[in-house]
Design a protein around this motif. Structure first.
Motif, PDB file in Angstrom:
ATOM      1  N   GLY A 113      36.375  40.125  41.562  1.00  0.00           N
ATOM      2  CA  GLY A 113      35.668  39.527  42.909  1.00  0.00           C
ATOM      3  C   GLY A 113      36.847  39.159  43.725  1.00  0.00           C
ATOM      4  N   ALA A 114      37.757  38.317  43.227  1.00  0.00           N
ATOM      5  CA  ALA A 114      38.692  37.890  44.030  1.00  0.00           C
ATOM      6  C   ALA A 114      39.387  39.273  44.751  1.00  0.00           C
ATOM      7  N   LYS A 115      39.902  40.038  44.170  1.00  0.00           N
ATOM      8  CA  LYS A 115      40.778  41.397  44.569  1.00  0.00           C
ATOM      9  C   LYS A 115      39.739  42.104  45.441  1.00  0.00           C
ATOM     10  N   VAL A 116      38.419  42.090  45.337  1.00  0.00           N
ATOM     11  CA  VAL A 116      37.269  42.616  46.167  1.00  0.00           C
ATOM     12  C   VAL A 116      37.212  41.906  47.530  1.00  0.00           C
ATOM     13  N   GLU A 117      37.026  40.770  47.244  1.00  0.00           N
ATOM     14  CA  GLU A 117      37.032  39.797  48.407  1.00  0.00           C
ATOM     15  C   GLU A 117      38.108  39.907  49.244  1.00  0.00           C
ATOM     16  N   LYS A 157      35.818  35.929  33.303  1.00  0.00           N
ATOM     17  CA  LYS A 157      37.299  35.691  33.811  1.00  0.00           C
ATOM     18  C   LYS A 157      37.502  37.105  34.499  1.00  0.00           C
ATOM     19  N   GLU A 158      37.260  38.119  33.700  1.00  0.00           N
ATOM     20  CA  GLU A 158      37.502  39.578  34.292  1.00  0.00           C
ATOM     21  C   GLU A 158      36.789  39.825  35.835  1.00  0.00           C
ATOM     22  N   TRP A 159      35.517  39.527  35.662  1.00  0.00           N
ATOM     23  CA  TRP A 159      35.022  39.547  36.720  1.00  0.00           C
ATOM     24  C   TRP A 159      35.197  38.698  38.044  1.00  0.00           C
TER      25      TRP A 159
END
Length: 156
Positions: free
Chosen positions: A110-114, A104-106
């Motif tokens: 991932g959503a924030k990086v995207e 879940k953390e990843w």
């Protein structure tokens, strides 16, 4: 004070060691009747103690050769698992919960990086934000800009 404590602990430890050694595998106790399930369970449980004793004694063994077979083996295996902390109990469930939490953390990372990459590309292309955007168009524009930059670099 420390010496007195050590003496008080030494006597029970020595008695426990003698009790364990008295029930150890390889003793003459099992010459007349073979060791069964309960003896295997106990001998598996005291596995570490009998191993240490067997290093210094030829009469004590870790495993009783005069046994009833599969039942003794099952008891020995269960005792060894208890003694050595084996099995698939609590640890497996704990690891799976940790794994789910990390996934879940990843996903959040991932959503924030995207989103940051999207904003960076839009800013880089001097394009106003417009929601999700068309990735093919953005990709084409990025490719054109890279070609322009490479051409300018090559011409210098």
């Amino acid at each position: 004070m420390e010496v007195r404590r050590l003496r008080m602990l030494a006597l029970p430890a020595a008695l426990l060691l003698l009790v364990c050694a008295g029930c150890a595998a390889g003793t003459e106790r099992f010459a007349s009747a073979p060791a069964g399930f309960w003896n295997g369970l106990w001998q598996g449980f005291i596995l570490i103690v009998t191993f240490v004793i067997s290093l210094f004694s030829d009469t004590v063994r870790m495993y009783e050769p005069n046994n009833v077979g599969a039942l003794y083996d099952l008891g020995f295996l269960l005792g060894a698992m208890i003694c050595l902390g084996g099995g698939v109990g609590h640890q497996g469930r704990k690891k799976s919960r940790v794994r789910v939490r990390k996934e879940k953390e990843w996903e959040e990372i991932g959503a924030k990086v995207e989103e940051k990459v999207r904003k960076g590309i839009r800013k880089w292309l001097d394009e106003p934000e417009r929601g999700e955007g068309d990735w093919e168009e953005i990709g084409r524009k990025v490719e054109e800009r890279i070609k322009r930059e490479l051409k300018e670099w090559a011409d210098e």
